[in-house]
Enzyme design. Structure first.
Site, PDB file in Angstrom:
ATOM      1  N   LYS A 194      81.810 103.589  11.221  1.00 31.54           N
ATOM      2  CA  LYS A 194      80.872 103.587  12.351  1.00 31.54           C
ATOM      3  C   LYS A 194      81.539 103.130  13.652  1.00 31.54           C
ATOM      4  O   LYS A 194      81.140 103.558  14.727  1.00 31.54           O
ATOM      5  CB  LYS A 194      79.664 102.707  12.026  1.00 31.54           C
ATOM      6  CG  LYS A 194      78.722 103.313  10.976  1.00 31.54           C
ATOM      7  CD  LYS A 194      77.513 102.410  10.743  1.00 31.54           C
ATOM      8  CE  LYS A 194      76.826 102.679   9.422  1.00 31.54           C
ATOM      9  NZ  LYS A 194      75.894 103.792   9.415  1.00 31.54           N
ATOM     10  N   GLU A 219      75.509  95.432  16.866  1.00 32.62           N
ATOM     11  CA  GLU A 219      74.958  96.438  17.768  1.00 32.62           C
ATOM     12  C   GLU A 219      73.682  95.853  18.361  1.00 32.62           C
ATOM     13  O   GLU A 219      72.957  95.134  17.672  1.00 32.62           O
ATOM     14  CB  GLU A 219      74.593  97.660  16.920  1.00 32.62           C
ATOM     15  CG  GLU A 219      74.835  99.001  17.543  1.00 32.62           C
ATOM     16  CD  GLU A 219      74.518 100.109  16.557  1.00 32.62           C
ATOM     17  OE1 GLU A 219      75.457 100.784  16.115  1.00 32.62           O
ATOM     18  OE2 GLU A 219      73.339 100.296  16.224  1.00 32.62           O
ATOM     19  N   ARG A 268      77.701 115.744   5.917  1.00 30.16           N
ATOM     20  CA  ARG A 268      77.311 116.399   4.655  1.00 30.16           C
ATOM     21  C   ARG A 268      75.958 117.060   4.833  1.00 30.16           C
ATOM     22  O   ARG A 268      75.302 116.870   5.853  1.00 30.16           O
ATOM     23  CB  ARG A 268      77.193 115.346   3.565  1.00 30.16           C
ATOM     24  CG  ARG A 268      76.262 114.235   4.025  1.00 30.16           C
ATOM     25  CD  ARG A 268      75.944 113.231   2.959  1.00 30.16           C
ATOM     26  NE  ARG A 268      75.466 111.976   3.515  1.00 30.16           N
ATOM     27  CZ  ARG A 268      74.219 111.721   3.864  1.00 30.16           C
ATOM     28  NH1 ARG A 268      73.281 112.626   3.727  1.00 30.16           N
ATOM     29  NH2 ARG A 268      73.893 110.543   4.381  1.00 30.16           N
TER      30      ARG A 268
HETATM   31  P1  ADP Z   1      73.028 104.393   7.546  1.00 28.59           P
HETATM   32  O1  ADP Z   1      74.480 104.779   7.642  1.00 28.59           O
HETATM   33  O2  ADP Z   1      72.771 103.443   6.438  1.00 28.59           O
HETATM   34  O3  ADP Z   1      72.114 105.567   7.586  1.00 28.59           O
HETATM   35  P2  ADP Z   1      72.317 103.923  10.325  1.00 28.59           P
HETATM   36  O4  ADP Z   1      73.253 103.292  11.282  1.00 28.59           O
HETATM   37  O5  ADP Z   1      72.131 105.397  10.412  1.00 28.59           O
HETATM   38  O6  ADP Z   1      72.757 103.513   8.855  1.00 28.59           O
HETATM   39  O7  ADP Z   1      70.894 103.218  10.441  1.00 28.59           O
HETATM   40  C1  ADP Z   1      69.858 103.431   9.501  1.00 28.59           C
HETATM   41  C2  ADP Z   1      68.529 102.972  10.073  1.00 28.59           C
HETATM   42  O8  ADP Z   1      68.597 101.584  10.483  1.00 28.59           O
HETATM   43  C3  ADP Z   1      68.074 103.710  11.321  1.00 28.59           C
HETATM   44  O9  ADP Z   1      67.393 104.900  11.028  1.00 28.59           O
HETATM   45  C4  ADP Z   1      67.171 102.679  11.988  1.00 28.59           C
HETATM   46  O10 ADP Z   1      65.895 102.646  11.391  1.00 28.59           O
HETATM   47  C5  ADP Z   1      67.867 101.366  11.681  1.00 28.59           C
HETATM   48  N1  ADP Z   1      68.806 100.999  12.770  1.00 28.59           N
HETATM   49  C6  ADP Z   1      70.143 101.184  12.764  1.00 28.59           C
HETATM   50  N2  ADP Z   1      70.718 100.734  13.908  1.00 28.59           N
HETATM   51  C7  ADP Z   1      69.715 100.255  14.666  1.00 28.59           C
HETATM   52  C8  ADP Z   1      69.644  99.645  15.974  1.00 28.59           C
HETATM   53  N3  ADP Z   1      70.733  99.436  16.721  1.00 28.59           N
HETATM   54  N4  ADP Z   1      68.424  99.292  16.438  1.00 28.59           N
HETATM   55  C9  ADP Z   1      67.308  99.485  15.703  1.00 28.59           C
HETATM   56  N5  ADP Z   1      67.303 100.046  14.474  1.00 28.59           N
HETATM   57  C10 ADP Z   1      68.492 100.432  13.936  1.00 28.59           C
HETATM   58 MG    MG Z   2      72.057 106.953   9.117  1.00 23.35          MG
END
Ligand code: ADP
Ligand code: MG
Ligand code: ADP
Length: 480
Positions: free
Chosen positions: A115, A202, A294
């Site tokens: 990430k 973040e 994917r």
């Molecule tokens: P993964 O790789 O597990 O899918 P993500 O980074 O895509 O992780 O985040 C998954 C979920 O976590 C998002 O859909 C959201 O609901 C929550 N989330 C992630 N980052 C944030 C953020 N900076 N602020 C608020 N919610 C977040």
């Molecule tokens: Mg995700």
């Protein structure tokens, strides 16, 4: 020319891919571990290879799968989602064995699977994103950087595993104390889960919508998008319900999100199908989150509103074809909703119900209804895999029609044996906010009434169902 394609997966996605392979006139090779001996994907494939006792260890063994592929003269491998789909070593091993990997190249999978690297690539391409740190340095130095970030951007902040995925490895941190406590825990958990102890912070987007864009690119660099999906309805950062297109009314905003997704994919030299995920805040600012390299569980909703068969397209692109359609050919029509019907008990913290046998299985059908499942009546759900039984996807011209269709399908669905998430989704379709298309990632917490239902499992109800089944059998009028 006829090719042999191995599907390195199980469950509904294995079947989904096998269907596309067979429709293209190629030969589908399934693999399975012992707990999956009764699985449908083995029966539907043209060839099936037993790869070991598992559980999971053989589906996750690059060496075993490459060996099976070589022994069976396989030309290409489709990884599905989960398991090895986002493991760059798998795609690399395929390349080295002279087998086509149906997905992006291993260096793209590696970079976007991290990430922090993904954020760097996107920052260079001016893709909007929330402020975040680099990988936190180890020990006191890392804690210092983290506390400074918390002070500068104000809590809450998100603590994420750099190599995380599937909603795992994400923690909401509200204050300094939590940060001090959670940072070392997050590190050791990340090490155990992803074999990588890097974590970063973040800024949190409060009550966001999760809006993602399906992109597809050929080897000549032509990259197009297939519109948006809303995956805000989540539990512990894992998606439960997915909708296409996003219900955001501002079409100009959605167009900008889609254009940004195409720019993001190009910046990463993306090839084949992928998903660019964004968060949209209450003021309709949007921020890049990650790219999934994917096919995704929720690809069905995009297929319903665009008419594009994504898996067919993935295979054709991997075999060297270029895109036969352009951005202008893509027309979004109607609405689609997918619900993930899991063998879980929502009223008991979504406890998995694996190990149970499906005693009655009667599914809905009709116009605008699509089922991607792998269970059948008499099937015992293996305990050792995930609890997804079937994805119910409905399509309708208007949003209301789509919700009505979903309600009808859920009402007509009979699965007995394991508890399922069906009654929970029935409450969802009857909720006023869902009916308005009004939801964000806090939906489950703000709608506790979704958990308020009773399923009649009394002896009387069971006997009544049994009699009905015997009656149906006699009449020979029921279909599996
Ligand atoms: P993964 O790789 O597990 O899918 P993500 O980074 O895509 O992780 O985040 C998954 C979920 O976590 C998002 O859909 C959201 O609901 C929550 N989330 C992630 N980052 C944030 C953020 N900076 N602020 C608020 N919610 C977040
Ligand atoms: Mg995700
Ligand atoms: P096919 O294998 O049928 O030739 P393609 O590889 O060209 O299809 O496209 C993959 C998917 O996109 C298929 O589901 C096909 O029906 C769909 N498709 C192809 N061309 C168009 C178009 N111009 N507009 C919309 N959908 C298209």
């Amino acid at each position: 020319m006829k090719k042999k394609i191995l599907v390195a997966n199980r469950g509904e996605i294995a079947l989904r891919i096998i269907r596309a392979i067979q429709e293209l006139g190629h030969t589908a090779v399934a693999i399975y571990e012992t707990p999956d001996s009764a699985a449908l994907h083995i029966r539907v494939a043209d060839e099936a290879v037993w790869i070991g006792d598992g559980p999971r260890s053989d589906y996750l063994s690059i060496e075993t799968i490459i060996k099976a592929a070589k022994n069976h003269g396989v030309d290409a491998i489709h990884p599905g989602y989960g398991f090895l789909a986002e493991n760059p070593n798998f795609s690399k091993a395929c390349e080295e064995a002279g087998i086509i990997f149906i997905g992006p190249s291993h260096d793209v999978i590696r970079d976007l699977g991290d990430k922090v690297i993904a954020r760097k690539i996107m920052a260079e391409a001016n893709i909007p994103m929330v402020p975040g740190t680099d990988n936190l340095p180890p020990g006191d130095e890392g804690m210092k950087v983290a506390l400074e970030f918390g002070a500068k951007y104000k809590y809450p902040v998100m603590l994420k595993a750099t190599a995380g995925g599937g909603g795992r490895g994400i923690r909401l941190i509200e204050n300094d104390e939590q940060l001090k406590e959670q940072l070392p825990v997050a590190r050791s958990e990340a090490k155990a889960a992803f074999n990588n102890d890097n974590v970063f912070l973040e800024k949190v987007v409060l009550t966001p919508k999760h809006v993602e864009v399906q992109v597809i690119a050929d080897k000549e660099g032509t990259t197009i998008h297939l519109g948006t999906r809303d995956c805000s309805i989540q539990r512990r950062n894992q998606k439960l319900v997915e909708i296409a297109p996003s219900m955001i009314k501002d079409q100009d905003l959605l167009d900008r999100i889609c254009e940004t997704a195409v720019r993001a994919a190009k910046a990463a030299n993306y090839f084949n199908a992928g998903t660019v995920e964004f968060l949209v805040d209450k003021d309709y600012n949007f921020y890049f989150m990650e790219i999934n390299t994917r096919i995704q569980v929720e690809h069905t909703v995009t297929e319903m509103i665009t008419g594009i068969d994504l898996v067919r397209t993935q295979i054709k692109l991997a075999l060297g074809k270029t895109l036969s359609f352009s951005q202008d050919d893509i027309q979004i029509r109607g609405h689609a909703i997918e619900v993930r019907i899991n063998a879980e008990d929502p009223q008991n913290d979504f406890m998995p119900e694996g190990g149970k046998t499906v005693s009655v299985y009667r599914s809905p059908g009709g116009y605008g209804v699509r089922l991607d499942g792998f269970v059948y009546q008499g099937f015992t759900i293996p305990e050792v895999y995930d609890s997804l039984l079937v994805k119910l996807t409905v399509f309708g011209f208007s949003w209301n029609e789509t919700v009505d269709r979903l309600r009808r399908c859920l009402t007509n669905y009979t699965i007995t044996g394991p508890k399922t998430t069906i009654p929970f989704y029935l409450n969802l379709v009857n909720d006023a906010d869902f009916q308005k298309g009004d939801f964000n990632t806090s939906y489950l917490e703000t709608h506790p009434q979704l958990f308020d239902y009773t399923v009649d499992t009394s002896a009387g109800s069971k006997i009544a169902r049994l009699i009905a089944e015997i009656h149906h059998k006699k009449e020979n009028t029921y279909a599996i």
